[in-house]
Scaffold this motif. Structure first.
Motif, PDB file in Angstrom:
ATOM      1  N   PHE A  76       0.854  -1.182   0.000  1.00  0.00           N
ATOM      2  CA  PHE A  76       0.000   0.000   0.000  1.00  0.00           C
ATOM      3  C   PHE A  76       0.894   1.238   0.000  1.00  0.00           C
ATOM      4  O   PHE A  76       1.817   1.359   0.807  1.00  0.00           O
ATOM      5  CB  PHE A  76      -0.918  -0.001   1.212  1.00  0.00           C
ATOM      6  CG  PHE A  76      -1.786   1.221   1.319  1.00  0.00           C
ATOM      7  CD1 PHE A  76      -2.697   1.541   0.321  1.00  0.00           C
ATOM      8  CD2 PHE A  76      -1.677   2.065   2.417  1.00  0.00           C
ATOM      9  CE1 PHE A  76      -3.491   2.676   0.416  1.00  0.00           C
ATOM     10  CE2 PHE A  76      -2.464   3.187   2.528  1.00  0.00           C
ATOM     11  CZ  PHE A  76      -3.370   3.500   1.512  1.00  0.00           C
ATOM     12  N   GLN A  77       0.600   2.197  -0.914  1.00  0.00           N
ATOM     13  CA  GLN A  77       1.502   3.321  -1.136  1.00  0.00           C
ATOM     14  C   GLN A  77       0.777   4.661  -0.953  1.00  0.00           C
ATOM     15  O   GLN A  77       0.276   5.247  -1.910  1.00  0.00           O
ATOM     16  CB  GLN A  77       2.071   3.251  -2.549  1.00  0.00           C
ATOM     17  CG  GLN A  77       2.748   1.927  -2.896  1.00  0.00           C
ATOM     18  CD  GLN A  77       3.120   1.869  -4.354  1.00  0.00           C
ATOM     19  OE1 GLN A  77       3.712   2.798  -4.903  1.00  0.00           O
ATOM     20  NE2 GLN A  77       2.772   0.784  -5.008  1.00  0.00           N
ATOM     21  N   PRO A  78       0.717   5.165   0.241  1.00  0.00           N
ATOM     22  CA  PRO A  78       0.179   6.526   0.438  1.00  0.00           C
ATOM     23  C   PRO A  78       1.244   7.570   0.104  1.00  0.00           C
ATOM     24  O   PRO A  78       2.434   7.356   0.334  1.00  0.00           O
ATOM     25  CB  PRO A  78      -0.184   6.541   1.920  1.00  0.00           C
ATOM     26  CG  PRO A  78       0.770   5.579   2.542  1.00  0.00           C
ATOM     27  CD  PRO A  78       1.046   4.517   1.519  1.00  0.00           C
ATOM     28  N   SER A  79       0.811   8.678  -0.435  1.00  0.00           N
ATOM     29  CA  SER A  79       1.752   9.760  -0.750  1.00  0.00           C
ATOM     30  C   SER A  79       0.998  11.079  -0.805  1.00  0.00           C
ATOM     31  O   SER A  79      -0.241  11.120  -0.737  1.00  0.00           O
ATOM     32  CB  SER A  79       2.466   9.488  -2.080  1.00  0.00           C
ATOM     33  OG  SER A  79       1.551   9.413  -3.148  1.00  0.00           O
ATOM     34  N   VAL A  80       1.759  12.153  -0.962  1.00  0.00           N
ATOM     35  CA  VAL A  80       1.173  13.482  -1.013  1.00  0.00           C
ATOM     36  C   VAL A  80       1.830  14.262  -2.136  1.00  0.00           C
ATOM     37  O   VAL A  80       3.019  14.087  -2.416  1.00  0.00           O
ATOM     38  CB  VAL A  80       1.347  14.207   0.348  1.00  0.00           C
ATOM     39  CG1 VAL A  80       2.817  14.383   0.680  1.00  0.00           C
ATOM     40  CG2 VAL A  80       0.619  15.529   0.358  1.00  0.00           C
ATOM     41  N   ARG A  81       1.023  15.111  -2.808  1.00  0.00           N
ATOM     42  CA  ARG A  81       1.534  15.949  -3.891  1.00  0.00           C
ATOM     43  C   ARG A  81       0.928  17.347  -3.767  1.00  0.00           C
ATOM     44  O   ARG A  81      -0.166  17.523  -3.222  1.00  0.00           O
ATOM     45  CB  ARG A  81       1.197  15.373  -5.268  1.00  0.00           C
ATOM     46  CG  ARG A  81       1.780  14.015  -5.533  1.00  0.00           C
ATOM     47  CD  ARG A  81       1.746  13.661  -7.006  1.00  0.00           C
ATOM     48  NE  ARG A  81       2.710  14.464  -7.764  1.00  0.00           N
ATOM     49  CZ  ARG A  81       4.003  14.156  -7.857  1.00  0.00           C
ATOM     50  NH1 ARG A  81       4.489  13.091  -7.252  1.00  0.00           N
ATOM     51  NH2 ARG A  81       4.818  14.918  -8.566  1.00  0.00           N
ATOM     52  N   ALA A  82       1.670  18.305  -4.305  1.00  0.00           N
ATOM     53  CA  ALA A  82       1.182  19.682  -4.362  1.00  0.00           C
ATOM     54  C   ALA A  82       1.421  20.211  -5.768  1.00  0.00           C
ATOM     55  O   ALA A  82       2.492  19.979  -6.352  1.00  0.00           O
ATOM     56  CB  ALA A  82       1.892  20.553  -3.335  1.00  0.00           C
ATOM     57  N   SER A  83       0.412  20.892  -6.325  1.00  0.00           N
ATOM     58  CA  SER A  83       0.508  21.465  -7.669  1.00  0.00           C
ATOM     59  C   SER A  83       0.209  22.960  -7.601  1.00  0.00           C
ATOM     60  O   SER A  83      -0.762  23.383  -6.956  1.00  0.00           O
ATOM     61  CB  SER A  83      -0.480  20.775  -8.623  1.00  0.00           C
ATOM     62  OG  SER A  83      -0.207  19.391  -8.716  1.00  0.00           O
ATOM     63  N   PHE A  84       1.039  23.728  -8.301  1.00  0.00           N
ATOM     64  CA  PHE A  84       0.857  25.182  -8.351  1.00  0.00           C
ATOM     65  C   PHE A  84       0.658  25.578  -9.816  1.00  0.00           C
ATOM     66  O   PHE A  84       1.613  25.572 -10.606  1.00  0.00           O
ATOM     67  CB  PHE A  84       2.083  25.884  -7.761  1.00  0.00           C
ATOM     68  CG  PHE A  84       2.361  25.513  -6.332  1.00  0.00           C
ATOM     69  CD1 PHE A  84       1.810  26.262  -5.298  1.00  0.00           C
ATOM     70  CD2 PHE A  84       3.160  24.422  -6.023  1.00  0.00           C
ATOM     71  CE1 PHE A  84       2.066  25.935  -3.978  1.00  0.00           C
ATOM     72  CE2 PHE A  84       3.417  24.084  -4.708  1.00  0.00           C
ATOM     73  CZ  PHE A  84       2.866  24.833  -3.675  1.00  0.00           C
ATOM     74  N   ASN A  85      -0.604  25.872 -10.170  1.00  0.00           N
ATOM     75  CA  ASN A  85      -0.934  26.213 -11.550  1.00  0.00           C
ATOM     76  C   ASN A  85      -0.435  27.618 -11.886  1.00  0.00           C
ATOM     77  O   ASN A  85      -0.765  28.591 -11.198  1.00  0.00           O
ATOM     78  CB  ASN A  85      -2.445  26.127 -11.771  1.00  0.00           C
ATOM     79  CG  ASN A  85      -2.975  24.723 -11.513  1.00  0.00           C
ATOM     80  OD1 ASN A  85      -2.476  23.752 -12.062  1.00  0.00           O
ATOM     81  ND2 ASN A  85      -3.996  24.628 -10.663  1.00  0.00           N
ATOM     82  N   VAL A  86       0.353  27.695 -12.962  1.00  0.00           N
ATOM     83  CA  VAL A  86       0.917  28.987 -13.350  1.00  0.00           C
ATOM     84  C   VAL A  86      -0.145  29.883 -13.968  1.00  0.00           C
ATOM     85  O   VAL A  86      -0.200  31.085 -13.710  1.00  0.00           O
ATOM     86  CB  VAL A  86       2.107  28.782 -14.308  1.00  0.00           C
ATOM     87  CG1 VAL A  86       2.644  30.125 -14.811  1.00  0.00           C
ATOM     88  CG2 VAL A  86       3.209  27.980 -13.620  1.00  0.00           C
ATOM     89  N   ASN A  87      -1.004  29.295 -14.811  1.00  0.00           N
ATOM     90  CA  ASN A  87      -2.067  30.078 -15.473  1.00  0.00           C
ATOM     91  C   ASN A  87      -3.421  29.489 -15.092  1.00  0.00           C
ATOM     92  O   ASN A  87      -4.133  28.937 -15.917  1.00  0.00           O
ATOM     93  CB  ASN A  87      -1.869  30.086 -16.989  1.00  0.00           C
ATOM     94  CG  ASN A  87      -1.590  28.689 -17.543  1.00  0.00           C
ATOM     95  OD1 ASN A  87      -1.452  27.732 -16.788  1.00  0.00           O
ATOM     96  ND2 ASN A  87      -1.534  28.588 -18.856  1.00  0.00           N
ATOM     97  N   GLY A  88      -3.728  29.598 -13.812  1.00  0.00           N
ATOM     98  CA  GLY A  88      -4.947  28.964 -13.310  1.00  0.00           C
ATOM     99  C   GLY A  88      -6.228  29.644 -13.750  1.00  0.00           C
ATOM    100  O   GLY A  88      -7.235  28.996 -14.002  1.00  0.00           O
TER     101      GLY A  88
END
Length: 282
Positions: A76-88
């Motif tokens: 089981f592979q839990p993880s976390v990510r963050a995305s920052f949209n440049v042209n949101g």
């Protein structure tokens, strides 16, 4: 009948006991030749054993070793990510759309696996310890991976789109090898380049299906190659939060040091990713 009497003088006696000069010269020459022969023999002996030692050491360096392996396909592979949209723009940050973004991710996984060395198989040599065959080994991997990438997505007004990304990855690996008689462990940290691409199906503004692959490579001792495959469903339950659920497959390869066993780690299983999404400028 007449007879003569020869007088024997001390000089004549000493000259009768003295070796002839030619014999003395021959004796001295034989002694000198014998000494030279011993010198050359000793030199040849030193050369022979020196060459033999060099060959043995070279042979030891060329002796094949068995890679350290571990595999688990139910991790089981839990993880976390963050995305920052440049042209949101005005759209929700968690909505899949065309544009550029900065992605940051982190995952940590532990894998343990048994490895059998059959009779006659090359040994495992790791961190100064030699595990000879036949043997039963337990390999414990403590693996974590973090990355930062520049990502581009394009839908072109259609529900199907693609993405590509490139950046830097940081791998951390603790590897311990244990047998009934001994244990060896070491930790590796490597930094390398990451490349990847994927295909997406945007079913509605908040739901999408993703197929993604990425590749990491480095040149330092430690983790040198990572290949990752992902298939997941993403659902945005908040304007800044979404959840990915699916399946991920990792293949991790690396080297310890010259002359030591390489290592290969394969793990796969369900993954759950919390995505935090933001529009830059909001």
């Amino acid at each position: 009948r007449s007879s003569r009497t020869m007088a024997v003088t001390p000089a004549s006696r000493s000259s009768g006991n003295r070796a002839p000069p030619d014999l003395l010269r021959m004796t001295n020459m034989n002694v000198e030749e014998h000494q030279n022969a011993r010198f050359h023999s000793a030199a040849l002996t030193r050369f022979f054993y020196g060459s033999l030692t060099a060959l043995v050491l070279a042979g030891c360096q060329a002796i094949p070793t068995t890679p350290i392996e571990a595999e688990d396909t139910s991790v089981f592979q839990p993880s976390v990510r963050a995305s920052f949209n440049v042209n949101g723009g005005d759209r929700a940050a968690s909505e899949a759309r065309s544009g550029h973004a900065i992605e940051i991710g982190y995952q940590s996984t532990r894998v343990s696996s048994n490895q059998s060395l059959s009779g006659g198989q090359a040994p495992v040599y790791y961190n100064g310890s030699t595990f000879l065959s036949p043997n039963q080994l337990r390999n414990d991997f403590d693996f974590s991976y973090s990355d930062i990438s520049w990502r581009m997505r394009e839908f072109g007004g259609r529900p199907f789109g693609f993405e590509a990304f490139a950046g830097i990855g940081q791998s951390s690996l603790g590897l311990a090898v244990t047998s009934p008689a001994q244990r060896a462990s070491r930790h590796f940290n490597t930094t390398g380049l990451q490349l990847g691409f994927g295909l997406m199906w945007r079913m509605n503004p908040s739901s999408s299906l993703h197929a993604r692959t990425s590749y990491y490579f480095a040149t330092d001792t430690g983790v040198s190659d990572i290949t990752k495959y992902e298939l997941y469903y993403a659902n945005a339950f908040h304007k800044n939060l979404s959840l990915r659920a699916g399946y991920a497959d990792w293949k991790v390869k690396g080297s310890s040091e010259s002359g030591m066993s390489d290592f290969q780690l394969h793990f796969a299983g369900p993954n759950l990713v919390l995505d935090c999404n933001f529009n830059l400028g909001d």
